[in-house]
Design a protein around this motif. Structure first.
Motif, mmCIF file in Angstrom:
data_model
loop_
_atom_site.group_PDB
_atom_site.id
_atom_site.type_symbol
_atom_site.label_atom_id
_atom_site.label_comp_id
_atom_site.label_asym_id
_atom_site.label_seq_id
_atom_site.Cartn_x
_atom_site.Cartn_y
_atom_site.Cartn_z
ATOM 1 N N LEU A 217 3.446 1.442 18.409
ATOM 2 C CA LEU A 217 2.203 0.953 17.813
ATOM 3 C C LEU A 217 1.932 1.572 16.447
ATOM 4 C CD1 LEU A 217 -0.346 -0.737 18.092
ATOM 5 C CD2 LEU A 217 -1.415 1.179 19.296
ATOM 6 N N GLY A 218 2.117 2.893 16.315
ATOM 7 C CA GLY A 218 1.840 3.554 15.042
ATOM 8 C C GLY A 218 2.693 3.010 13.909
ATOM 9 N N THR A 219 4.005 2.912 14.146
ATOM 10 C CA THR A 219 4.906 2.381 13.121
ATOM 11 C C THR A 219 4.622 0.914 12.845
ATOM 12 O OG1 THR A 219 6.622 3.930 13.843
ATOM 13 C CG2 THR A 219 7.331 2.081 12.482
ATOM 14 N N THR A 220 4.270 0.159 13.885
ATOM 15 C CA THR A 220 3.967 -1.266 13.708
ATOM 16 C C THR A 220 2.750 -1.460 12.810
ATOM 17 O OG1 THR A 220 4.900 -1.798 15.879
ATOM 18 C CG2 THR A 220 3.410 -3.406 14.912
ATOM 19 N N LEU A 221 1.720 -0.642 12.994
ATOM 20 C CA LEU A 221 0.545 -0.722 12.115
ATOM 21 C C LEU A 221 0.927 -0.376 10.675
ATOM 22 C CD1 LEU A 221 -2.175 0.889 14.428
ATOM 23 C CD2 LEU A 221 -1.919 -1.529 13.834
ATOM 24 N N GLY A 222 1.838 0.578 10.513
ATOM 25 C CA GLY A 222 2.342 0.881 9.176
ATOM 26 C C GLY A 222 3.100 -0.290 8.593
ATOM 27 N N GLN A 223 3.911 -0.956 9.421
ATOM 28 C CA GLN A 223 4.622 -2.157 8.988
ATOM 29 C C GLN A 223 3.642 -3.228 8.521
ATOM 30 O OE1 GLN A 223 7.019 -2.558 12.770
ATOM 31 N NE2 GLN A 223 8.558 -3.259 11.319
ATOM 32 N N MET A 224 2.591 -3.414 9.299
ATOM 33 C CA MET A 224 1.618 -4.450 8.976
ATOM 34 C C MET A 224 0.931 -4.171 7.642
ATOM 35 S SD MET A 224 -1.564 -5.803 11.321
ATOM 36 C CE MET A 224 -0.472 -6.013 12.717
ATOM 37 N N THR A 225 0.561 -2.906 7.425
ATOM 38 C CA THR A 225 -0.093 -2.526 6.167
ATOM 39 C C THR A 225 0.841 -2.724 4.985
ATOM 40 O OG1 THR A 225 -1.442 -0.895 7.345
ATOM 41 C CG2 THR A 225 -1.273 -0.674 4.952
ATOM 42 N N LEU A 226 2.081 -2.247 5.135
ATOM 43 C CA LEU A 226 3.068 -2.383 4.060
ATOM 44 C C LEU A 226 3.340 -3.850 3.760
ATOM 45 C CD1 LEU A 226 5.184 -1.139 2.137
ATOM 46 C CD2 LEU A 226 6.784 -1.138 4.070
ATOM 47 N N GLY A 227 3.549 -4.646 4.814
ATOM 48 C CA GLY A 227 3.822 -6.068 4.618
ATOM 49 C C GLY A 227 2.670 -6.795 3.963
ATOM 50 N N ALA A 228 1.431 -6.443 4.352
ATOM 51 C CA ALA A 228 0.252 -7.081 3.765
ATOM 52 C C ALA A 228 0.150 -6.771 2.275
ATOM 53 C CB ALA A 228 -1.001 -6.614 4.495
ATOM 54 N N CYS A 229 0.402 -5.523 1.907
ATOM 55 C CA CYS A 229 0.350 -5.142 0.489
ATOM 56 C C CYS A 229 1.420 -5.873 -0.318
ATOM 57 C CB CYS A 229 0.528 -3.629 0.347
ATOM 58 S SG CYS A 229 -0.846 -2.654 0.987
ATOM 59 N N GLU A 230 2.618 -6.003 0.261
ATOM 60 C CA GLU A 230 3.705 -6.681 -0.453
ATOM 61 C C GLU A 230 3.403 -8.162 -0.642
ATOM 62 O OE1 GLU A 230 6.823 -9.082 -1.345
ATOM 63 O OE2 GLU A 230 6.273 -9.009 0.774
ATOM 64 N N VAL A 231 2.872 -8.821 0.391
ATOM 65 C CA VAL A 231 2.516 -10.240 0.284
ATOM 66 C C VAL A 231 1.445 -10.438 -0.782
ATOM 67 C CG1 VAL A 231 1.435 -12.170 1.496
ATOM 68 C CG2 VAL A 231 3.208 -10.832 2.632
ATOM 69 N N CYS A 232 0.463 -9.555 -0.816
ATOM 70 C CA CYS A 232 -0.603 -9.649 -1.822
ATOM 71 C C CYS A 232 -0.046 -9.485 -3.227
ATOM 72 C CB CYS A 232 -1.678 -8.600 -1.553
ATOM 73 S SG CYS A 232 -2.716 -8.944 -0.123
ATOM 74 N N ALA A 233 0.903 -8.553 -3.409
ATOM 75 C CA ALA A 233 1.501 -8.337 -4.725
ATOM 76 C C ALA A 233 2.301 -9.554 -5.170
ATOM 77 C CB ALA A 233 2.386 -7.095 -4.694
ATOM 78 N N ALA A 234 3.084 -10.134 -4.243
ATOM 79 C CA ALA A 234 3.877 -11.320 -4.584
ATOM 80 C C ALA A 234 2.972 -12.498 -4.937
ATOM 81 C CB ALA A 234 4.795 -11.682 -3.421
ATOM 82 N N ALA A 235 1.891 -12.686 -4.168
ATOM 83 C CA ALA A 235 0.956 -13.779 -4.454
ATOM 84 C C ALA A 235 0.258 -13.571 -5.790
ATOM 85 C CB ALA A 235 -0.075 -13.880 -3.335
ATOM 86 N N ALA A 236 -0.004 -12.321 -6.127
ATOM 87 C CA ALA A 236 -0.697 -12.031 -7.388
ATOM 88 C C ALA A 236 0.128 -12.442 -8.598
ATOM 89 C CB ALA A 236 -1.039 -10.540 -7.461
ATOM 90 N N VAL A 237 1.457 -12.454 -8.463
ATOM 91 C CA VAL A 237 2.323 -12.878 -9.570
ATOM 92 C C VAL A 237 1.972 -14.303 -9.987
ATOM 93 C CG1 VAL A 237 4.697 -13.280 -10.319
ATOM 94 C CG2 VAL A 237 4.179 -11.355 -8.798
ATOM 95 N N LEU A 238 1.846 -15.185 -9.002
ATOM 96 C CA LEU A 238 1.502 -16.579 -9.305
ATOM 97 C C LEU A 238 0.032 -16.718 -9.686
ATOM 98 C CD1 LEU A 238 2.109 -19.582 -9.434
ATOM 99 C CD2 LEU A 238 1.856 -19.702 -6.941
ATOM 100 N N PHE A 239 -0.836 -15.968 -9.026
ATOM 101 C CA PHE A 239 -2.275 -16.100 -9.270
ATOM 102 C C PHE A 239 -2.627 -15.786 -10.727
ATOM 103 C CE2 PHE A 239 -6.681 -14.446 -9.141
ATOM 104 C CZ PHE A 239 -7.312 -15.563 -8.629
ATOM 105 N N VAL A 240 -2.030 -14.742 -11.301
ATOM 106 C CA VAL A 240 -2.367 -14.370 -12.686
ATOM 107 C C VAL A 240 -1.797 -15.359 -13.694
ATOM 108 C CG1 VAL A 240 -2.540 -11.918 -12.112
ATOM 109 C CG2 VAL A 240 -0.358 -12.835 -12.921
ATOM 110 N N LEU A 241 -0.829 -16.175 -13.272
ATOM 111 C CA LEU A 241 -0.251 -17.173 -14.176
ATOM 112 C C LEU A 241 -1.028 -18.484 -14.182
ATOM 113 C CD1 LEU A 241 3.551 -16.659 -13.381
ATOM 114 C CD2 LEU A 241 2.359 -15.983 -15.484
ATOM 115 N N LEU A 242 -1.914 -18.661 -13.192
ATOM 116 C CA LEU A 242 -2.705 -19.892 -13.124
ATOM 117 C C LEU A 242 -3.801 -19.886 -14.185
ATOM 118 C CD1 LEU A 242 -3.142 -20.197 -9.244
ATOM 119 C CD2 LEU A 242 -1.697 -21.627 -10.702
ATOM 120 N N PRO A 243 -4.197 -21.059 -14.633
ATOM 121 C CA PRO A 243 -5.283 -21.124 -15.625
ATOM 122 C C PRO A 243 -6.600 -20.680 -15.016
ATOM 123 C CG PRO A 243 -4.762 -23.320 -14.820
ATOM 124 C CD PRO A 243 -3.718 -22.408 -14.251
ATOM 125 N N GLY A 244 -7.414 -19.985 -15.788
ATOM 126 C CA GLY A 244 -8.709 -19.511 -15.300
ATOM 127 C C GLY A 244 -9.813 -20.527 -15.554
ATOM 128 N N GLY A 245 -10.998 -20.208 -15.022
ATOM 129 C CA GLY A 245 -12.161 -21.044 -15.283
ATOM 130 C C GLY A 245 -12.357 -22.198 -14.326
#
Length: 329
Positions: A217-245
């Protein structure tokens, strides 16, 4: 994935081959249909665009957007090295981080671009880890644990975005917020069930004689946190390239991004090529198509193509250095 002479997955002479199920063709057929339908949608959308407007979308990307996209790409691939590091720790293997980083970066860069991650990414991992004494079966276990990290993170972020931005996601999906919350609840129950399972001592994955004792359980929660941060970082690559407003908030975008990833994975096309773009263009239909497509193409170049080229260079250098050291010995 390469196997040693006595590793799981090897067919020994004199032993009967396992008969293929008569329904084996349903999976490939579904993948082809998803890929073909997505290409049709993508072609329909592109055919209605003005090439001049599309070129303008490329030129309108500011240096700040490109810099942020490059920074989030670097962060994403840095976090991906943690997938391998966690898996190696779980397997009790002591590998220098520089080797782990090289194996992780190159395997993901290659598999993202070529597809078939178990084969392509597993082969690259085995190529780099085997001189350190890592067996093929251990590379297979590492790949499974790293894959679980990705899926746990993806599920956690999907749940959070569906509950936090239920109304906005419902508008994008043209459905009811209740349906969005029900989907989020179903995913939450699946994750909770998995967490309860790995909290017990009976958490062994068994596939055709191959056993893998999953992280607790402890390592799995660490996996979940790490995976969530990585997914957010990858999504942010596209998000910052989209037009604003246009009033698109990041949590709502995350839900659309994850659905695009899921459909791309289901299609088995390399990096979800065409399928991911078609899904995002449909989901982000409130934004100008030309600018969204321009952002998607830039995303392909920054997040997939450039790391892939760098990975090939690093693999060539690694092999060159390895050969020089062999000659010196």
């Amino acid at each position: 994935m390469p196997f040693g002479p006595h590793e799981p997955g090897t067919h020994l002479p004199g032993t009967p081959l396992r008969r293929r199920s008569r329904w084996w063709w349903l999976g490939p057929l579904a993948s082809i249909l998803i890929f073909a339908a997505s290409l049709a949608v993508l072609w329909h959308i592109i055919s209605q665009m003005n090439p001049g407007d599309l070129a303008a979308a490329f030129s309108n990307a500011s240096l700040r957007q490109l810099g942020l996209a490059a920074g989030f790409t670097a962060l994403s691939y840095l976090l991906l090295t943690g997938y391998d590091a966690l898996a190696l720790r779980r397997l009790g293997l002591s590998i220098p981080y520089r080797t782990t980083a090289l194996a992780s970066f190159t395997s993901y860069s290659v598999s993202f671009t070529l597809g078939f991650p178990i084969v392509t990414g597993g082969t690259v991992r085995y190529w780099i880890y085997s001189p350190k004494g890592v067996r093929a079966s251990e590379v297979a276990s590492l790949t499974v644990i790293a894959g679980l990290t990705f899926w746990l993170g993806l599920g956690a972020i999907l749940c959070a975005s569906l509950f936090y931005s239920a109304e906005s996601v419902a508008m994008l999906a043209r459905t009811s917020p209740v349906v969005v919350q029900l989907v989020g609840g179903a995913v939450s129950l699946a994750i909770l069930g998995y967490l309860v399972w790995v909290a017990t001592d009976e958490r062994t994955l068994r596939v055709k004689g191959w056993n893998l004792h999953l992280p607790g359980l402890g390592t799995t929660l660490g996996q979940m946190t790490l995976g969530a941060c990585e997914v957010c970082a990858a999504a942010a690559v596209l998000f910052v390239l989209l037009p604003g407003g246009y009033g698109l908030d990041y949590p709502t975008f995350l839900a659309a991004y994850i659905f695009g990833c899921l459909i791309g994975i289901a299609s088995h096309s390399p990096g979800g090529l065409g399928v991911f773009e078609a899904t995002m263009l449909v989901a982000l239909n409130r934004l100008p198509f030309e600018y969204v497509l321009g952002a998607l193409l830039l995303f392909r170049v920054i997040y997939y193509l450039l790391p892939f080229i760098l990975a090939l260079v690093l693999l060539a250098l690694n092999e060159f250095i390895r050969r020089i050291r062999r000659r010196e010995r």
